[in-house]
Design a protein around this motif. Structure first.
Motif, PDB file in Angstrom:
ATOM      1  N   CYS A  33      36.033  31.795  28.773  1.00 41.53           N
ATOM      2  CA  CYS A  33      34.797  32.213  29.431  1.00 41.53           C
ATOM      3  C   CYS A  33      34.662  33.724  29.378  1.00 41.53           C
ATOM      4  O   CYS A  33      35.600  34.431  28.999  1.00 41.53           O
ATOM      5  CB  CYS A  33      34.803  31.769  30.900  1.00 41.53           C
ATOM      6  N   ASN A  34      33.493  34.203  29.767  1.00 46.34           N
ATOM      7  CA  ASN A  34      33.318  35.626  30.029  1.00 46.34           C
ATOM      8  C   ASN A  34      33.830  35.807  31.458  1.00 46.34           C
ATOM      9  O   ASN A  34      33.256  35.285  32.403  1.00 46.34           O
ATOM     10  CB  ASN A  34      31.855  36.038  29.902  1.00 46.34           C
ATOM     11  N   PHE A  35      34.926  36.525  31.597  1.00 41.94           N
ATOM     12  CA  PHE A  35      35.690  36.587  32.843  1.00 41.94           C
ATOM     13  C   PHE A  35      35.385  37.875  33.591  1.00 41.94           C
ATOM     14  O   PHE A  35      35.422  38.953  33.015  1.00 41.94           O
ATOM     15  CB  PHE A  35      37.177  36.525  32.487  1.00 41.94           C
ATOM     16  N   GLY A  36      35.068  37.748  34.865  1.00 42.66           N
ATOM     17  CA  GLY A  36      34.763  38.930  35.657  1.00 42.66           C
ATOM     18  C   GLY A  36      35.130  38.745  37.105  1.00 42.66           C
ATOM     19  O   GLY A  36      35.782  37.764  37.485  1.00 42.66           O
ATOM     20  N   GLN A  37      34.692  39.687  37.901  1.00 43.66           N
ATOM     21  CA  GLN A  37      34.984  39.670  39.328  1.00 43.66           C
ATOM     22  C   GLN A  37      33.706  39.644  40.134  1.00 43.66           C
ATOM     23  O   GLN A  37      32.674  40.151  39.692  1.00 43.66           O
ATOM     24  CB  GLN A  37      35.749  40.921  39.738  1.00 43.66           C
ATOM     25  N   VAL A  38      33.810  39.076  41.315  1.00 42.43           N
ATOM     26  CA  VAL A  38      32.717  39.119  42.279  1.00 42.43           C
ATOM     27  C   VAL A  38      33.208  39.992  43.422  1.00 42.43           C
ATOM     28  O   VAL A  38      34.278  39.766  43.975  1.00 42.43           O
ATOM     29  CB  VAL A  38      32.363  37.711  42.799  1.00 42.43           C
ATOM     30  N   ARG A  39      32.413  41.022  43.733  1.00 46.13           N
ATOM     31  CA  ARG A  39      32.747  41.923  44.837  1.00 46.13           C
ATOM     32  C   ARG A  39      31.620  41.870  45.854  1.00 46.13           C
ATOM     33  O   ARG A  39      30.464  41.723  45.491  1.00 46.13           O
ATOM     34  CB  ARG A  39      32.932  43.347  44.325  1.00 46.13           C
ATOM     35  N   GLU A  40      31.992  41.987  47.111  1.00 45.81           N
ATOM     36  CA  GLU A  40      31.011  42.009  48.190  1.00 45.81           C
ATOM     37  C   GLU A  40      31.301  43.197  49.084  1.00 45.81           C
ATOM     38  O   GLU A  40      32.451  43.620  49.227  1.00 45.81           O
ATOM     39  CB  GLU A  40      31.073  40.716  49.010  1.00 45.81           C
ATOM     40  N   ASP A  41      30.236  43.694  49.701  1.00 48.84           N
ATOM     41  CA  ASP A  41      30.382  44.797  50.634  1.00 48.84           C
ATOM     42  C   ASP A  41      30.826  44.233  51.980  1.00 48.84           C
ATOM     43  O   ASP A  41      30.115  43.443  52.598  1.00 48.84           O
ATOM     44  CB  ASP A  41      29.053  45.546  50.780  1.00 48.84           C
ATOM     45  N   LYS A  47      34.879  44.732  48.385  1.00 49.83           N
ATOM     46  CA  LYS A  47      36.064  43.869  48.388  1.00 49.83           C
ATOM     47  C   LYS A  47      35.956  42.827  47.283  1.00 49.83           C
ATOM     48  O   LYS A  47      34.905  42.235  47.058  1.00 49.83           O
ATOM     49  CB  LYS A  47      36.195  43.137  49.735  1.00 49.83           C
ATOM     50  N   PHE A  48      37.064  42.612  46.611  1.00 51.66           N
ATOM     51  CA  PHE A  48      37.179  41.571  45.603  1.00 51.66           C
ATOM     52  C   PHE A  48      37.255  40.218  46.321  1.00 51.66           C
ATOM     53  O   PHE A  48      38.127  40.012  47.157  1.00 51.66           O
ATOM     54  CB  PHE A  48      38.439  41.829  44.769  1.00 51.66           C
ATOM     55  N   VAL A  49      36.304  39.299  46.020  1.00 48.92           N
ATOM     56  CA  VAL A  49      36.266  38.027  46.745  1.00 48.92           C
ATOM     57  C   VAL A  49      36.448  36.792  45.858  1.00 48.92           C
ATOM     58  O   VAL A  49      36.829  35.730  46.352  1.00 48.92           O
ATOM     59  CB  VAL A  49      34.963  37.875  47.566  1.00 48.92           C
ATOM     60  N   ALA A  50      36.157  36.907  44.560  1.00 52.33           N
ATOM     61  CA  ALA A  50      36.265  35.736  43.682  1.00 52.33           C
ATOM     62  C   ALA A  50      36.272  36.186  42.230  1.00 52.33           C
ATOM     63  O   ALA A  50      35.906  37.319  41.906  1.00 52.33           O
ATOM     64  CB  ALA A  50      35.098  34.781  43.915  1.00 52.33           C
ATOM     65  N   TYR A  51      36.701  35.275  41.367  1.00 54.20           N
ATOM     66  CA  TYR A  51      36.549  35.495  39.934  1.00 54.20           C
ATOM     67  C   TYR A  51      35.291  34.780  39.467  1.00 54.20           C
ATOM     68  O   TYR A  51      34.943  33.709  39.976  1.00 54.20           O
ATOM     69  CB  TYR A  51      37.750  34.964  39.152  1.00 54.20           C
ATOM     70  N   GLN A  52      34.625  35.355  38.483  1.00 53.73           N
ATOM     71  CA  GLN A  52      33.430  34.762  37.887  1.00 53.73           C
ATOM     72  C   GLN A  52      33.806  34.222  36.515  1.00 53.73           C
ATOM     73  O   GLN A  52      34.373  34.942  35.688  1.00 53.73           O
ATOM     74  CB  GLN A  52      32.336  35.808  37.740  1.00 53.73           C
ATOM     75  N   LEU A  53      33.484  32.961  36.279  1.00 50.60           N
ATOM     76  CA  LEU A  53      33.671  32.338  34.972  1.00 50.60           C
ATOM     77  C   LEU A  53      32.266  32.068  34.435  1.00 50.60           C
ATOM     78  O   LEU A  53      31.590  31.153  34.891  1.00 50.60           O
ATOM     79  CB  LEU A  53      34.459  31.030  35.085  1.00 50.60           C
ATOM     80  N   ALA A 144      33.272  48.529  25.631  1.00 53.70           N
ATOM     81  CA  ALA A 144      33.029  47.734  26.834  1.00 53.70           C
ATOM     82  C   ALA A 144      34.290  47.696  27.669  1.00 53.70           C
ATOM     83  O   ALA A 144      35.390  47.688  27.141  1.00 53.70           O
ATOM     84  CB  ALA A 144      32.618  46.310  26.452  1.00 53.70           C
ATOM     85  N   SER A 145      34.126  47.648  28.953  1.00 51.85           N
ATOM     86  CA  SER A 145      35.271  47.569  29.851  1.00 51.85           C
ATOM     87  C   SER A 145      35.816  46.153  29.840  1.00 51.85           C
ATOM     88  O   SER A 145      35.066  45.194  29.873  1.00 51.85           O
ATOM     89  CB  SER A 145      34.831  47.946  31.259  1.00 51.85           C
ATOM     90  N   ALA A 146      37.113  46.033  29.783  1.00 51.94           N
ATOM     91  CA  ALA A 146      37.738  44.717  29.825  1.00 51.94           C
ATOM     92  C   ALA A 146      38.926  44.712  30.763  1.00 51.94           C
ATOM     93  O   ALA A 146      39.880  44.006  30.565  1.00 51.94           O
ATOM     94  CB  ALA A 146      38.160  44.300  28.417  1.00 51.94           C
ATOM     95  N   ALA A 147      38.878  45.530  31.788  1.00 54.27           N
ATOM     96  CA  ALA A 147      39.983  45.623  32.722  1.00 54.27           C
ATOM     97  C   ALA A 147      39.998  44.424  33.651  1.00 54.27           C
ATOM     98  O   ALA A 147      38.958  43.954  34.082  1.00 54.27           O
ATOM     99  CB  ALA A 147      39.879  46.910  33.536  1.00 54.27           C
ATOM    100  N   THR A 148      41.173  43.935  33.923  1.00 55.11           N
ATOM    101  CA  THR A 148      41.342  42.853  34.871  1.00 55.11           C
ATOM    102  C   THR A 148      41.961  43.430  36.125  1.00 55.11           C
ATOM    103  O   THR A 148      42.960  44.129  36.062  1.00 55.11           O
ATOM    104  CB  THR A 148      42.263  41.757  34.284  1.00 55.11           C
ATOM    105  N   GLU A 149      41.345  43.149  37.260  1.00 55.43           N
ATOM    106  CA  GLU A 149      41.856  43.635  38.534  1.00 55.43           C
ATOM    107  C   GLU A 149      42.088  42.455  39.452  1.00 55.43           C
ATOM    108  O   GLU A 149      41.766  41.327  39.120  1.00 55.43           O
ATOM    109  CB  GLU A 149      40.834  44.584  39.177  1.00 55.43           C
ATOM    110  N   GLY A 150      42.623  42.729  40.598  1.00 53.01           N
ATOM    111  CA  GLY A 150      42.830  41.678  41.586  1.00 53.01           C
ATOM    112  C   GLY A 150      44.194  41.054  41.437  1.00 53.01           C
ATOM    113  O   GLY A 150      45.080  41.573  40.779  1.00 53.01           O
ATOM    114  N   PRO A 151      44.398  39.886  42.055  1.00 52.91           N
ATOM    115  CA  PRO A 151      45.712  39.245  42.074  1.00 52.91           C
ATOM    116  C   PRO A 151      46.282  38.961  40.693  1.00 52.91           C
ATOM    117  O   PRO A 151      47.482  39.030  40.503  1.00 52.91           O
ATOM    118  CB  PRO A 151      45.462  37.946  42.841  1.00 52.91           C
ATOM    119  N   VAL A 152      45.439  38.625  39.707  1.00 56.76           N
ATOM    120  CA  VAL A 152      45.961  38.338  38.375  1.00 56.76           C
ATOM    121  C   VAL A 152      46.576  39.587  37.773  1.00 56.76           C
ATOM    122  O   VAL A 152      47.648  39.560  37.189  1.00 56.76           O
ATOM    123  CB  VAL A 152      44.860  37.772  37.453  1.00 56.76           C
ATOM    124  N   ALA A 153      45.909  40.724  37.914  1.00 57.92           N
ATOM    125  CA  ALA A 153      46.396  41.967  37.325  1.00 57.92           C
ATOM    126  C   ALA A 153      47.588  42.529  38.072  1.00 57.92           C
ATOM    127  O   ALA A 153      48.495  43.099  37.476  1.00 57.92           O
ATOM    128  CB  ALA A 153      45.278  43.009  37.293  1.00 57.92           C
TER     129      ALA A 153
END
Length: 160
Positions: A33-41, A47-53, A144-153
């Motif tokens: 998938c195109n892998f990303g993060q969902v952040r919320e204020d 804050k990082f709250v979920a991964y986006q697939l 393009a940015s391809a950095a992975t953050e959060g628990p996986v990283a």
């Protein structure tokens, strides 16, 4: 000691200029998938709250052996992560993701071909995926940015 990937008639890129990943879920499924993060204020802080697939397809590997000469053949099949919904933007709990790695070039190419055949807008890929598909027009690809953050990283996350 670090291992070098086996040569499978493909070169290993020194940089990854896209966010397409093969994500291994705790269920054992492998999802491209195109892998990303969902952040919320939250309280004024992002804050990082979920991964986006985005555009997720489940990968399945099957093997067969030629009875005449004993050679093995491997086949990768692709199916929608959730065929019961028309939506292709899935959010998953961070503890559901074990790993996220760039795909092998042949898997990436097949994935992009499938998205293109489904008339998906490929603008999330550098040069709209043309370089991946070998349709290079001579233009310099945009970084393009391809950095992975959060628990996986960070190696953090739930689990016992």
């Amino acid at each position: 000691m670090a291992e070098k990937p086996q040569d499978m008639n493909t070169s290993v890129p020194s940089t990854v200029d896209h966010n397409v990943r093969v994500v291994t879920l705790v269920t054992g499924e492998h999802v491209i998938c195109n892998f990303g993060q969902v952040r919320e204020d939250v309280d004024g802080e992002s804050k990082f709250v979920a991964y986006q697939l985005l555009y997720p397809l489940v990968l399945t590997l099957s093997e067969s052996t030629n009875e005449e000469d004993g050679t093995q053949t491997f086949n990768v099949t692709y199916r929608r992560l959730n065929p019961y919904t028309p939506y292709e933007d899935h959010r998953v709990n961070p503890t559901s993701v074990l790993s996220a790695m760039p795909p092998a070039i042949d898997i990436l190419r097949n994935y992009v071909y499938r998205l293109k055949d489904a008339n998906v807008d490929l603008s999330f890929l550098p040069n709209e995926g043309k370089d991946i598909l070998g349709e290079t027009d001579g233009a310099t690809p945009e970084p393009a940015s391809a950095a992975t953050e959060g628990p996986v990283a960070t190696g953090e996350g739930g689990g016992d």
